[in-house]
Enzyme design. Structure first.
Site, PDB file in Angstrom:
ATOM      1  N   ASP A 248      34.759  36.884  31.467  1.00  0.00           N
ATOM      2  CA  ASP A 248      35.864  37.724  31.849  1.00  0.00           C
ATOM      3  C   ASP A 248      35.451  38.941  32.341  1.00  0.00           C
ATOM      4  OD1 ASP A 248      37.876  36.050  32.202  1.00  0.00           O
ATOM      5  OD2 ASP A 248      38.896  36.586  30.953  1.00  0.00           O
ATOM      6  N   LYS A 270      39.166  38.743  36.707  1.00  0.00           N
ATOM      7  CA  LYS A 270      39.785  39.673  37.021  1.00  0.00           C
ATOM      8  C   LYS A 270      40.552  41.087  36.773  1.00  0.00           C
ATOM      9  CE  LYS A 270      42.567  35.723  36.677  1.00  0.00           C
ATOM     10  NZ  LYS A 270      41.898  34.862  36.154  1.00  0.00           N
ATOM     11  N   MET A 383      47.875  44.850  29.522  1.00  0.00           N
ATOM     12  CA  MET A 383      48.008  44.935  30.768  1.00  0.00           C
ATOM     13  C   MET A 383      48.998  45.598  30.949  1.00  0.00           C
ATOM     14  SD  MET A 383      46.424  41.104  31.476  1.00  0.00           S
ATOM     15  CE  MET A 383      47.738  39.678  30.692  1.00  0.00           C
TER      16      MET A 383
END
Length: 492
Positions: A248, A270, A383
């Protein structure tokens, strides 16, 4: 690294040792073992050196040192015991671009003779750069007890089979696994017991079995929050066994640096609005490399099973018959809270903790906002930087007090960690003012007030600013420069 490690092939090459005492004898013996053509120059020789000279094992130059002794030499060792002469030899060797070792004088030496653990053809050399030779010898003694004496015969066996191994196992990853099997399997045991024929038969049999294997495997590894010291030992082992690493964006460079050097690294990270790879593409890559017989590490920031979509990936692998395992990691909530000095639970402030993500498949309305707004609990929101305005609005609307403390931990556990503290009514404006960027974790609840007093890592927390600037920034209007308050304001 102060010195460049180098193993020199001296077979048949001329090496000059100046000095015929016990030190010169010891240096000459090691050079002879390496196959060098040794010349000893000295006024007198030890009895052993004299025997070697009489037997023709070494050449001898008698008398005082002469410049011509350096002719045709590849290496020079000055072991005369005379500092002035040793310095002169070093100077002349340097002028001729010859590497020289001056015994017990690191400053004059252009190469150093290491302490050696000999498991020929395997050789381990330990150097202290000439600064602490006794320490190097002590380390050699420790390694002597750790390295199996059968490693030498094992290396010789692997050398004899090398062409056969390359022919049967054209894939580098398959060859690597086979060599690891030689080192850890029954072959080494047979050699240790002095049964080389059984060892060779086992090596051939396991090679035939390895050639028929076609499927690899996948390990989901939690990389932790970024500090490489928080990677688990099992995760480190998986990284050192991997052929391919799908990682990641949030995996730190320091953690990636711990992986095997020749492993293929593929970033599949991402970020909001900027996807390097969709989840479907990640699934396809896992399948492609595993079916090619490779050991794949799916390296995820934090823990694979805490908002890491690890469950989806295991479901996909299971559906396609790919073997897998999971190595947990330290999730961001635990690490960020610890590095900010915030206990997620506390007898006086919070008896429960909830992990929440601001990015989910459905809308925010799928969350139980009434439950999230309850007091005496801690919310750890993943997030959530881009959704702070919505989080603030919904929590306040469902009864969470405006004075509820929060802490935003940016780059938790990393060298650039920042902690922004304040109260719920100003969380969105403070994040905008301090330009908080992902990766950042929001910790909301009474325990967040402890950040100002218990912080221990990085810079002190950044406090609240005057409410007028918060309101102005939230409205999108460029504010006047209001002074920051000296300390965070926490209203319990």
């Amino acid at each position: 690294m102060k010195l460049y490690p180098l193993f020199a092939d001296l077979a048949g090459r001329s090496v000059l040792v100046v000095g015929g005492g016990t030190v010169g004898e010891r240096k000459a013996a090691a050079l002879l073992d390496a196959g060098a053509s040794v010349t000893v120059g000295a006024i007198t020789l030890t009895p052993t050196l004299q025997i070697w000279a009489d037997a023709g094992r070494i050449a001898v130059r008698t008398g005082g040192f002469e410049d011509s002794w350096l002719d045709k030499a590849w290496l020079v060792i000055a072991a005369t015991g005379d500092p002035v002469l040793n310095r002169h030899i070093a100077m002349l060797a340097g002028q001729r671009r010859l590497f020289v070792n001056v015994v017990d004088d690191a400053d004059l030496s252009s190469f150093h003779v290491p302490a050696v653990v000999d498991r020929a053809p395997v050789t381990v050399a330990i150097s202290s750069g000439g600064e602490a030779p006794v320490l190097a010898r002590l380390l050699r003694e420790q390694l002597e007890t750790l390295l199996d004496p059968a490693l030498g015969p094992l290396a010789a066996l692997a050398s004899r089979l090398r062409s056969h191994i390359r022919e049967r196992l054209p894939e580098l990853s398959a060859r690597r696994r086979y060599y690891e099997h030689l080192l850890t399997g029954p072959v080494l045991s047979f050699l240790r017991r002095g049964q080389p024929a059984l060892a060779e038969a086992e090596a051939e049999q396991s090679l035939a079995a390895a050639a028929t294997r076609s499927i690899g495997s996948v390990v989901l590894v939690g990389a932790g929050p970024g500090d490489p010291g928080l990677l688990t030992l099992r995760g480190l082992r998986a990284l050192n066994e991997a052929d391919v690493i799908l990682h990641d964006r949030l995996v730190s460079g320091e953690v990636l640096a711990l992986a095997r050097r020749d492993a293929e690294r593929i970033e599949v990270g991402k970020q909001a609005g900027h996807h390097h790879a969709t989840q479907g593409q990640i699934h396809a890559l896992l399948l492609e490399h595993a079916r090619a017989g490779r050991r794949v590490v799916r390296l995820k920031g934090g823990d694979p099973f805490v908002f890491g979509r690890g469950g989806e990936e295991l479901e996909y692998l299971r559906a396609h018959g790919i073997p897998y395992e999971v190595v947990p990691g330290i999730t961001a909530a635990l690490a960020c809270a610890a590095y900010a000095g915030i206990p997620l639970t506390h007898r006086e402030h919070a008896q429960s903790v909830r992990f929440v993500t601001a990015h989910c498949q459905g809308s925010h309305d799928t969350l139980d906002w009434a439950a999230l707004a309850q007091e005496r609990q801690t919310l750890a929101v993943y997030m959530g930087v881009s959704e702070l305005g919505t989080l603030q609005e919904r929590l306040l609307a469902h009864g969470r007090a405006e004075s509820t403390p929060f802490a935003l931990v940016e780059n938790g556990s990393r060298t650039g960690q920042r902690v922004v503290t304040g109260t719920l009514d100003a969380v969105a404006a403070l994040a905008l003012t301090h330009e908080v960027r992902s990766p950042a974790l929001l910790i909301l609840g009474e325990v967040a007030a402890l950040a100002s007093s218990l912080a221990w890592f990085g810079e002190p927390p950044l406090g609240e600013i005057r409410s007028r600037e918060c309101e102005t920034r939230a409205s999108g209007v460029e504010p006047r420069r209001w002074p920051l308050l000296a300390a965070a304001v926490h209203r319990a």
